[in-house]
Design an enzyme around this catalytic site. Structure first.
Site, short mmCIF file in Angstrom:
data_model
loop_
_atom_site.label_atom_id
_atom_site.label_comp_id
_atom_site.label_asym_id
_atom_site.label_seq_id
_atom_site.Cartn_x
_atom_site.Cartn_y
_atom_site.Cartn_z
N GLU A 257 0.82 -1.22 0.00
CA GLU A 257 0.00 0.00 0.00
C GLU A 257 0.85 1.26 0.00
O GLU A 257 0.56 2.22 -0.71
CB GLU A 257 -0.92 0.01 1.23
CG GLU A 257 -2.02 -1.04 1.20
CD GLU A 257 -1.54 -2.43 1.59
OE1 GLU A 257 -0.38 -2.58 2.03
OE2 GLU A 257 -2.34 -3.37 1.44
N ASP B 93 -8.89 0.32 6.11
CA ASP B 93 -7.89 -0.23 7.04
C ASP B 93 -6.55 -0.49 6.35
O ASP B 93 -5.49 -0.33 6.95
CB ASP B 93 -8.40 -1.53 7.65
CG ASP B 93 -9.82 -1.40 8.17
OD1 ASP B 93 -10.00 -1.31 9.39
OD2 ASP B 93 -10.75 -1.36 7.34
N PHE B 94 -6.60 -0.93 5.09
CA PHE B 94 -5.34 -1.24 4.39
C PHE B 94 -4.62 0.05 4.00
O PHE B 94 -3.39 0.10 3.93
CB PHE B 94 -5.59 -2.09 3.13
CG PHE B 94 -6.42 -3.33 3.37
CD1 PHE B 94 -6.55 -3.88 4.64
CD2 PHE B 94 -7.06 -3.97 2.31
CE1 PHE B 94 -7.32 -5.02 4.85
CE2 PHE B 94 -7.82 -5.12 2.52
CZ PHE B 94 -7.96 -5.63 3.78
N HIS C 196 -11.19 -4.60 10.05
CA HIS C 196 -11.75 -4.54 8.70
C HIS C 196 -13.02 -3.70 8.68
O HIS C 196 -13.90 -3.94 7.86
CB HIS C 196 -12.07 -5.95 8.18
CG HIS C 196 -10.89 -6.67 7.60
ND1 HIS C 196 -9.72 -6.85 8.28
CD2 HIS C 196 -10.69 -7.25 6.40
CE1 HIS C 196 -8.86 -7.52 7.51
NE2 HIS C 196 -9.43 -7.78 6.37
C1 LIG Z 1 -2.40 -4.37 4.72
C2 LIG Z 1 -3.34 -5.28 4.02
N1 LIG Z 1 -3.42 -5.23 2.68
C3 LIG Z 1 -4.26 -6.05 2.02
C4 LIG Z 1 -5.03 -6.94 2.70
C5 LIG Z 1 -5.98 -7.88 1.95
N2 LIG Z 1 -5.48 -9.23 2.05
C6 LIG Z 1 -5.90 -10.06 3.03
S1 LIG Z 1 -5.12 -11.52 2.98
C7 LIG Z 1 -4.27 -11.09 1.60
C8 LIG Z 1 -3.38 -12.07 0.92
C9 LIG Z 1 -2.11 -12.21 1.60
O1 LIG Z 1 -1.42 -13.24 0.97
P1 LIG Z 1 -0.37 -14.08 1.78
O2 LIG Z 1 0.37 -13.18 2.69
O3 LIG Z 1 0.43 -14.83 0.79
O4 LIG Z 1 -1.23 -15.05 2.66
P2 LIG Z 1 -2.21 -16.25 2.22
O5 LIG Z 1 -3.56 -15.66 2.03
O6 LIG Z 1 -1.68 -16.85 0.97
O7 LIG Z 1 -2.20 -17.20 3.35
C10 LIG Z 1 -4.57 -9.80 1.22
C11 LIG Z 1 -3.97 -9.11 0.08
C12 LIG Z 1 -4.93 -6.94 4.10
N3 LIG Z 1 -5.67 -7.76 4.85
N4 LIG Z 1 -4.06 -6.13 4.73
#
Ligand SMILES: Cc1ncc(C[n+]2csc(CCOP(=O)(O)OP(=O)(O)O)c2C)c(N)n1
Ligand SMILES: [Mg+2]
Lengths: 361, 337
Positions: free
Chosen positions: B64, B89-90, B133
């Protein structure tokens, strides 16, 4: 095609996952040290428990009974269980949004989790957090949160505190490949490395961050290169091979407890369900459908079971019993949690501030 | 033969805004998480990537801060980027770039340069998602000089204020709320407007009470006013639309007329937008003109819970606003002494 589960030093390449990225590239039986049979047997049981809990939650999500967002860990049971095997009392573990497995692997109660996802006062976060915010201090789980990357620096701080305590305890930070794209990850690795903080960084590389494959997000598929850049010792293992995860973890944890500073593990795995919720193909990315079928054959549970059977540590009857027992435990826990109370109305405001202060020691 | 009107939903209206901008302004591009996903940002950006190409509709790593800063950099070099954060939040990981960089850039360099970046963040709450969230935080951002803060409450505004935000030469935070995506209306033809000329709007008139809100709260105020009207109480309803810089002319005028103010906000109470509305009115209106002390309806000062019974009582509802409004109108003798 056959490949070894852990990289041999000749193959060590911090940039590429090599064979581990290939869904069909795995071997059975697993390479098992018979001295590890007992730990692997209990690891198998724990992985089965996680699978059954997650399937139950998935069913309840599909029926609309569980409403909070749930990121299921089905298919990725081995990293949590393998690492948890080397966590001892005094260690502090942190997770993220996909952390039901971390919670259960550390010994968390299925009832506490199943109550939490229903928003019950008896849940591990007393119904205030749901699936994405779990805590279990008695078992060393200091918090799991869904802001990607958020707990990585927090784990470093817990490592620094452990170092100050001087008891040889460590912090463990579980996160996904997506989290390595956040600045906080890189700051944390540098900080831990510079301060020689006792931190085990565990990246579960499942190739995806929600809908996007790592090839669309990073120039290389392996995140070990970041560890190399920050001079953090690293290892990579097949995250669907409990024996390999245990071997890699053991070495890393020994180094950390010997005061050598942080270590980094990349565990290559795959999630069977969509990013969030119970469906398999939700928010599909690049050819996930084909890969999913192949990765299901690389099942961490059946591979371990086959291997333990092959070396005589496990028989069919026992395996069947493990599954039946897990189902019984989960059904009972679910039934109990369903009858539990929701938090009282006053909980909303009464849980915000402690109102207490530090005492002189 | 009369044609049946074609209505457009809030999310589709946002998409219309994006389409118009990408079609008519080559300097516009969008960057953020989920832009190539069918579900991440609702239906508000569906297939824009195939329509305009993935060079201008960019899905990103989970970064972000980097993406927001990069958009600012491109904005300083002649582009008009729209950064998308699928959740408020993000976006908080990028606060330095928004608050300390973009918002300051023009003033601290003597007003010589512009930073025409639009940051669009989505308020996406409810559904037992809990503390991390569910934030909206408009009051926080409306506190920042140099940052225009826009919150549309209707499909037309969702489209037109997006366009105005992107065409504005100043940095803009545009917040849309997923709870508004169900609203539909007939959209007028697009007209490019100067955001500096946009502000609060009176969306209903009455002499008994002034209801003020923004975004989803403005929608709740409109619904509450309709219900109150059935009870013989007529309200002025003011939709704030642009929270910063805040033009309080309309609310002051309305308060002088009705003598009663209920400020509604879907953010927290302390130092919040509702407090700002009441303060702006109180400074400008002689207390003797007021028929009752102003009141506010906000979130309780606690993080969002997940548990369904707690969540149900957490967010302001039309019922609750009606109840508070009735109490306020009944409280004739309440004075400032
Ligand atoms: C700061 C932030 N940005 C975006 C998100 C949205 N988001 C939630 S889980 C996720 C995927 C993260 O992928 P990874 O770290 O590889 O974990 P996985 O889901 O594969 O276990 C995203 C982009 C978030 N929760 N927090
Ligand atoms: Mg991942």
């Amino acid at each position: 095609m056959r490949a070894s589960s852990a990289d041999t030093s000749a193959e060590r390449n911090a940039f590429s996952l090599g064979n581990l990225a290939d869904a069909g590239s795995y071997h059975e039986p697993l390479l098992i040290d018979p001295l590890d049979n007992e730990a692997l047997m209990s690891g198998l049981q724990r992985m089965i428990l996680i699978r059954v809990v997650e399937e139950k939650i998935g069913d309840m999500v599909s029926q609309g009974v569980v409403k909070c967002p749930c990121h299921l860990v089905i298919g990725q049971e081995a990293p949590a269980v393998g690492v948890a095997g080397y966590v001892r009392k005094g260690d502090r573990v942190f997770g993220a949004h996909r952390s039901h497995g971390h919670f259960l692997a550390l010994g968390g109660s299925p009832h506490g989790l199943l109550a939490e996802v229903q928003g019950k006062d008896t849940g591990v976060s007393r119904g205030m957090g749901g699936s994405m915010h779990l805590i279990d201090i008695p078992n060393g789980l200091f918090g799991t949160v869904p802001i990607v990357g958020a707990t990585i620096p927090i784990a470093v701080g817990a490592g620094i505190a452990a170092k100050m305590d001087g008891n040889g305890d460590m912090a463990v930070s579980f996160f996904g490949d997506g989290a390595t794209e956040e600045g906080a990850f890189h700051e944390s690795m540098n900080l831990a490395s510079t301060m020689k903080a006792p931190v085990l960084f565990v990246c579960e590389n499942n190739f995806f961050s929600s809908h996007l494959h790592i090839n669309l997000r990073q120039p290389d598929s392996s995140v070990c290169r970041y560890a190399e850049a920050h001079r953090v010792g690293w290892a990579r293992a097949d995250g669907n091979d409990l024996a390999a995860v245990r071997t890699a973890t053991k070495e890393a944890v020994e180094a950390i407890r010997a005061g050598e500073g942080p270590r980094f593990l990349e565990l290559v795995t795959y999630r069977w369900r969509g990013h969030v919720g119970h469906r398999e193909d939700e928010d599909v990315g690049v050819k996930r459908k084909d890969d999913l079928a192949a990765w299901k054959l690389r099942d961490p549970i059946s591979r371990l079971a086959v291997s333990l059977e092959a070396n005589g540590a496990l028989d069919r009857q026992q395996l069947k019993r493990f599954w039946t027992e897990a189902h019984t435990v989960v059904e009972e826990a679910w039934a109990e949690a369903s009858h539990d109370q929701y938090p009282p109305a006053k909980a909303l405001l009464s849980r915000v501030y402690s109102g207490t202060m530090a005492r002189k020691r | 033969m009369k044609q049946t009107p074609v209505t457009t939903g809030y999310g589709a209206a946002i998409r219309d805004g994006f389409e118009y901008l990408l079609q008519n302004h080559p300097s516009v591009f969008t960057i953020g998480q989920g832009l190539w996903s069918p579900w991440y940002v609702g239906n508000s950006m569906t297939d824009l990537d195939s329509q305009f190409g993935r060079e201008r509709v960019i899905d990103t790593p989970v970064s972000e801060l980097g993406c927001t800063g990069a958009a600012l950099g491109a904005a300083l070099c002649g582009y008009r980027p729209i950064v998308i954060h699928p959740r408020v939040d993000f976006m908080l990981l990028a606060v330095d770039q928004i608050v300390t960089q973009a918002a300051k850039w023009r003033s601290m360099f003597g007003g010589q340069v512009c930073a025409p970046i639009t940051v669009r963040a989505i308020i996406n709450r409810g559904g037992e998602q809990g503390a991390q969230h569910s934030q909206s935080l408009q009051s926080w951002f409306a506190h920042i000089p140099g940052l225009r803060v826009v919150m549309p409450s209707t499909p037309t505004d969702a489209r037109d204020l997006l366009i105005a935000s992107v065409l504005s030469d100043d940095p803009v935070l545009y917040l849309d709320d997923r709870w508004l995506y169900g609203l539909e209306e007939e959209l007028p033809p697009i007209e490019e407007r100067n955001l500096a000329q946009e502000g609060p709007r009176l969306t209903r008139t009455g002499q008994d009470l002034t209801l003020v809100g923004c975004s989803y709260s403005a929608h709740l105020c409109r619904e509450a006013a309709a219900r109150l009207s059935a009870n013989g109480i007529e309200c002025d309803v003011i939709d704030i639309r642009v929270l910063n810089p805040l033009d309080s002319t309309l609310m002051i005028k309305s308060a002088k007329k009705t003598g009663r103010v209920l400020a509604v906000d879907g953010d927290w109470r302390s130092c919040g937008m509702a407090a700002e509305v009441i303060a702006s009115i109180s400074e400008a209106v002689d207390p003797r003109v007021m028929r009752a002390a102003p009141r506010r309806v906000t979130l309780p000062d606690a993080p969002a819970p997940t548990s369904s019974p707690l969540e149900r009582s957490y967010y302001p509802t039309v019922d609750y606003i009606v109840q508070r409004a009735l109490a306020l109108v009944g409280a004739q003798q309440e004075t400032f002494e």
